[in-house]
Design a protein around this motif. Sequence first.
Motif, short mmCIF file in Angstrom:
data_model
loop_
_atom_site.label_atom_id
_atom_site.label_comp_id
_atom_site.label_asym_id
_atom_site.label_seq_id
_atom_site.Cartn_x
_atom_site.Cartn_y
_atom_site.Cartn_z
N ARG A 146 2.76 4.38 -8.64
CA ARG A 146 1.38 4.15 -8.22
C ARG A 146 0.41 4.79 -9.21
O ARG A 146 0.79 5.66 -9.99
CB ARG A 146 1.12 4.69 -6.81
N ASN A 147 -0.83 4.38 -9.13
CA ASN A 147 -1.91 4.95 -9.93
C ASN A 147 -2.39 6.22 -9.22
O ASN A 147 -2.79 6.17 -8.06
CB ASN A 147 -3.04 3.93 -10.04
N SER A 148 -2.38 7.35 -9.92
CA SER A 148 -2.78 8.60 -9.28
C SER A 148 -4.24 8.62 -8.87
O SER A 148 -4.62 9.36 -7.97
CB SER A 148 -2.48 9.79 -10.20
N ARG A 149 -5.08 7.79 -9.49
CA ARG A 149 -6.49 7.73 -9.11
C ARG A 149 -6.71 6.94 -7.83
O ARG A 149 -7.80 6.98 -7.26
CB ARG A 149 -7.32 7.13 -10.24
N PRO A 174 0.84 -1.20 0.00
CA PRO A 174 0.00 0.00 0.00
C PRO A 174 0.88 1.25 0.00
O PRO A 174 1.81 1.37 0.79
CB PRO A 174 -0.81 -0.12 1.29
N ALA A 175 0.60 2.16 -0.90
CA ALA A 175 1.43 3.36 -1.05
C ALA A 175 1.55 4.14 0.26
O ALA A 175 2.60 4.73 0.53
CB ALA A 175 0.86 4.25 -2.16
N ALA A 176 0.52 4.13 1.07
CA ALA A 176 0.56 4.87 2.33
C ALA A 176 1.64 4.34 3.27
O ALA A 176 2.16 5.09 4.10
CB ALA A 176 -0.80 4.80 3.02
N LEU A 177 2.02 3.08 3.13
CA LEU A 177 3.05 2.50 4.00
C LEU A 177 4.46 2.94 3.62
O LEU A 177 5.41 2.65 4.33
CB LEU A 177 2.96 0.97 3.98
N LEU A 178 4.59 3.64 2.49
CA LEU A 178 5.91 4.09 2.07
C LEU A 178 6.34 5.36 2.80
O LEU A 178 7.46 5.82 2.64
CB LEU A 178 5.94 4.32 0.56
N GLY A 179 5.45 5.94 3.58
CA GLY A 179 5.80 7.12 4.36
C GLY A 179 5.74 8.40 3.54
O GLY A 179 5.07 8.49 2.52
N ALA A 180 6.47 9.38 4.00
CA ALA A 180 6.43 10.72 3.40
C ALA A 180 7.40 10.81 2.23
O ALA A 180 8.44 11.44 2.31
CB ALA A 180 6.76 11.77 4.46
N VAL A 181 7.05 10.15 1.14
CA VAL A 181 7.85 10.26 -0.07
C VAL A 181 7.22 11.32 -0.97
O VAL A 181 6.03 11.62 -0.85
CB VAL A 181 7.97 8.90 -0.81
N ALA A 182 8.00 11.89 -1.84
CA ALA A 182 7.52 12.95 -2.73
C ALA A 182 7.04 12.32 -4.04
O ALA A 182 7.85 11.98 -4.90
CB ALA A 182 8.62 13.96 -2.99
N TRP A 183 5.74 12.17 -4.18
CA TRP A 183 5.15 11.63 -5.40
C TRP A 183 5.11 12.71 -6.45
O TRP A 183 4.80 13.86 -6.16
CB TRP A 183 3.74 11.11 -5.14
N ARG A 184 5.37 12.34 -7.70
CA ARG A 184 5.26 13.31 -8.79
C ARG A 184 4.81 12.61 -10.06
O ARG A 184 5.01 11.41 -10.23
CB ARG A 184 6.56 14.05 -9.01
N LYS A 185 4.18 13.39 -10.93
CA LYS A 185 3.72 12.86 -12.20
C LYS A 185 4.17 13.77 -13.32
O LYS A 185 4.58 14.91 -13.08
CB LYS A 185 2.20 12.67 -12.22
N CYS A 205 -3.23 8.94 -14.64
CA CYS A 205 -1.78 9.13 -14.60
C CYS A 205 -1.13 8.11 -13.68
O CYS A 205 -1.78 7.51 -12.83
CB CYS A 205 -1.43 10.51 -14.06
N VAL A 206 0.15 7.96 -13.84
CA VAL A 206 0.95 7.25 -12.85
C VAL A 206 1.84 8.28 -12.17
O VAL A 206 2.17 9.31 -12.74
CB VAL A 206 1.79 6.12 -13.47
N GLU A 207 2.19 8.00 -10.94
CA GLU A 207 3.08 8.86 -10.17
C GLU A 207 4.27 8.03 -9.73
O GLU A 207 4.14 6.84 -9.48
CB GLU A 207 2.36 9.43 -8.95
N LEU A 208 5.42 8.68 -9.63
CA LEU A 208 6.63 8.02 -9.19
C LEU A 208 7.21 8.73 -7.98
O LEU A 208 7.02 9.94 -7.83
CB LEU A 208 7.67 8.03 -10.32
N PRO A 228 -4.39 6.80 -4.77
CA PRO A 228 -3.14 7.12 -4.07
C PRO A 228 -2.87 6.26 -2.84
O PRO A 228 -1.72 6.16 -2.41
CB PRO A 228 -3.29 8.59 -3.70
N GLN A 229 -3.88 5.63 -2.27
CA GLN A 229 -3.65 4.74 -1.13
C GLN A 229 -3.50 3.28 -1.57
O GLN A 229 -3.23 2.42 -0.75
CB GLN A 229 -4.82 4.86 -0.14
N GLY A 230 -3.68 3.04 -2.86
CA GLY A 230 -3.62 1.69 -3.39
C GLY A 230 -2.20 1.17 -3.48
O GLY A 230 -1.26 1.74 -2.91
N PRO A 231 -2.02 0.09 -4.21
CA PRO A 231 -0.70 -0.56 -4.28
C PRO A 231 0.32 0.26 -5.05
O PRO A 231 -0.02 0.96 -5.99
CB PRO A 231 -0.99 -1.88 -4.98
#
Length: 78
Positions: free
Chosen positions: A44-47, A9-20, A30-33, A49-52
């Motif tokens: 992750r899938n931007s739609r 789950p993306a939320a478990l990655l902590g405070a990372v800076a997602w960008r698209k 969109c996808v975000e990295l 954000p808490q998903g895998p």
Amino acid sequence: MDRPDNGVPAALLGAVAWRKSRFSNPSGNCVELARLPGDGIAVRNSRDPQGPALIYTRAEVEAFIHGVKNGEFDDLTD
């Protein structure tokens, strides 16, 4: 955090800076990295954000980007 597994789950990655990409469409398809500590890059899938999030090494992402730049995946959007 130890190296996360794919599908974490993306939320478990902590405070990372997602960008698209600035070329992302306004409807949110969109996808975000995000760069992870160490060698990882999360996608992750931007739609959802808490998903895998899928986790790749920097070398894997570099190989993919080189393939995109060389047109190796152009047929996927025809």
